[in-house]
Design an enzyme around this catalytic site. Structure first.
Site, PDB file in Angstrom:
ATOM      1  N   GLN A 198       0.814  -1.219   0.000  1.00  0.00           N
ATOM      2  CA  GLN A 198       0.000   0.000   0.000  1.00  0.00           C
ATOM      3  C   GLN A 198       0.849   1.272   0.000  1.00  0.00           C
ATOM      4  OE1 GLN A 198      -3.235   0.199  -0.338  1.00  0.00           O
ATOM      5  NE2 GLN A 198      -3.820  -1.945  -0.090  1.00  0.00           N
ATOM      6  N   CYS A 343     -10.672  -7.294   0.244  1.00  0.00           N
ATOM      7  CA  CYS A 343     -10.059  -8.598   0.039  1.00  0.00           C
ATOM      8  C   CYS A 343     -10.953  -9.717   0.559  1.00  0.00           C
ATOM      9  CB  CYS A 343      -8.713  -8.668   0.750  1.00  0.00           C
ATOM     10  SG  CYS A 343      -7.580  -7.455   0.131  1.00  0.00           S
TER      11      CYS A 343
END
Ligand SMILES: Cc1ncc(COP(=O)(O)O)c(C=O)c1O
Length: 394
Positions: A198, A343
């Protein structure tokens, strides 16, 4: 001519359409048009196999090596320290499973430390390692979503061989004190991995500053395509046992014919990130602050999850007590954001990350994640604020 990146919602050259405002940049990023331009020749003219001993192969091989230098350049590494893989999941798996087995077979120990808020790829890989006889300590995080380096130090044991603490969390955006943790790890001879998936889109990722031995990068979190990623392996770090064997590509660490176009895309995205990151980051942060300001003024009961200081500029994890995430999502079809982590939206159980920072099931069900990125516009922010406020005040 450079592509305009600030005045359109997505990088498409198509005229504006009625697609929802995209606010899910931690789930995935659109591909930067400059990345597509760099990739196209490798999907058409330069289609060779890098292992082939002729001009087509040489062209493809040169492109892979150039991308390796670009990726290394982004994170302050040397090109030969980069291994290309097909996903963040695979990079984490190679880093953890591969290194754990190498270290155990050389008699170093079998204890591994991760945090309770690691990505499911790391959690599941460690579940497998546990099944294979490794011992795993999952460190708690503070209510602000940060790992305390002292807690890490207390968990380290003489037989601890490996630690994996993510740089920035994909749900609540918190940025961990990796350099402090790496220092402690190295004082005790522990190999240190960080999942930096990220990071590169908005924060500096430098392997020297972070002090890590292994680092995961993921294409589709930094404006490159899905299905391409990398693992940094510091010179001198014990080589992980390959998880894919066969053709000997990637110095024998990861067999498979290279995804040349994807790798070229990752290289181009890394190059862009190097220069775009400071301005992207400042603009995205100002948008986030504006959105948060509008929302908290209208909804004073709203709670921000995780530290606002040690946080990705483009992330907001918000608990809105008056509405559930699924109600809010169904009332705002013109917005694309996520309830918890994209996710595992199929899993009805509360997000382990939200539970780890102290949310109960009810609060977790009232939590949404808003992700802002390179193509978010100021009118997207105004639009999102208007719609969310209207939807929560019904
Ligand atoms: C922090 C983090 N690590 C790893 C991954 C997995 O990457 P991939 O989807 O390429 O397997 C993700 C993707 O959601 C992520 O956010």
């Amino acid at each position: 001519m450079p592509h305009p990146v600030t005045n359109q919602r997505t990088p498409s050259a198509a005229p504006p359409d009625d697609r929802p405002v995209y606010l899910d940049y931690q789930a995935t990023t659109p591909i930067d048009p400059r990345v597509i331009d760099a990739m196209l020749p490798y999907l058409t003219t330069h289609f060779g196999n890098p292992s082939s001993d002729h001009a087509y192969g040489a062209k493809a091989k040169a492109a892979v090596e150039s991308a390796r230098s670009q990726v290394a350049g982004l994170i302050g590494a040397q090109p030969h320290e980069i291994v290309f893989t097909a996903s963040g999941t695979e990079s984490n798996h190679l880093a953890l499973t591969g290194t754990a087995h190498t270290l155990r077979s050389s008699g170093c120990g079998h204890h591994i430390i991760i945090s309770a808020i690691e990505h499911p790829t790391t959690q599941a890989t460690c579940d497998q390692l546990e099944h294979d006889g490794f011992e795993i300590t999952r460190l708690p995080v503070r209510p602000d979503g940060l790992v305390d380096p002292e807690v890490f130090a207390e968990a380290a044991r003489p037989d601890t061989v490996l630690a994996s603490i993510m740089l920035a969390n994909n749900e609540i955006g918190t940025i961990q004190p990796i350099s402090a943790i790496s220092r402690i790890a190295h004082e005790r001879g522990i190999v240190m991995h960080t999942d930096a998936a990220q990071g590169p889109a908005t924060i500096p990722v430098d392997v020297e500053a972070l002090g890590v031995d292994l680092l995961t990068l993921v294409g589709h979190k930094m404006y490159a395509p899905k299905g391409v990623a990398a693992l940094y392996i510091r010179d001198g770090c014990p080589a992980p046992q390959p998880q894919l064997v066969g053709g000997g590509q990637e110095r024998g660490l990861r067999a498979s014919t290279e995804n040349v176009a994807g790798i070229v895309g990752l290289g181009a995205a890394a190059n862009i990130a190097r220069t775009a990151q400071p301005s992207d980051s400042a603009r995205i942060l100002s948008f986030r602050d504006r959105l948060l300001d509008r929302l908290t003024t209208a909804l004073p009961e709203l709670i921000v999850n995780g530290s606002l200081t040690h946080r990705l500029p483009g992330n907001l994890s918000l608990t809105i007590p008056t509405v559930t995430a699924s109600e809010l999502m169904s009332r705002t079809p013109a917005l694309a954001f996520s309830a918890g982590s994209a996710c595992h939206t199929a899993d009805p159980a509360p997000s382990p990350v939200l539970v780890a920072i102290g949310l109960d099931g009810d609060k977790a069900a009232r939590t949404v994640r808003l992700g802002i990125g390179r193509y978010t516009t100021i009118s997207d922010i105004a639009n999102a604020a208007d719609r969310m406020i209207a939807a929560t005040q019904r």
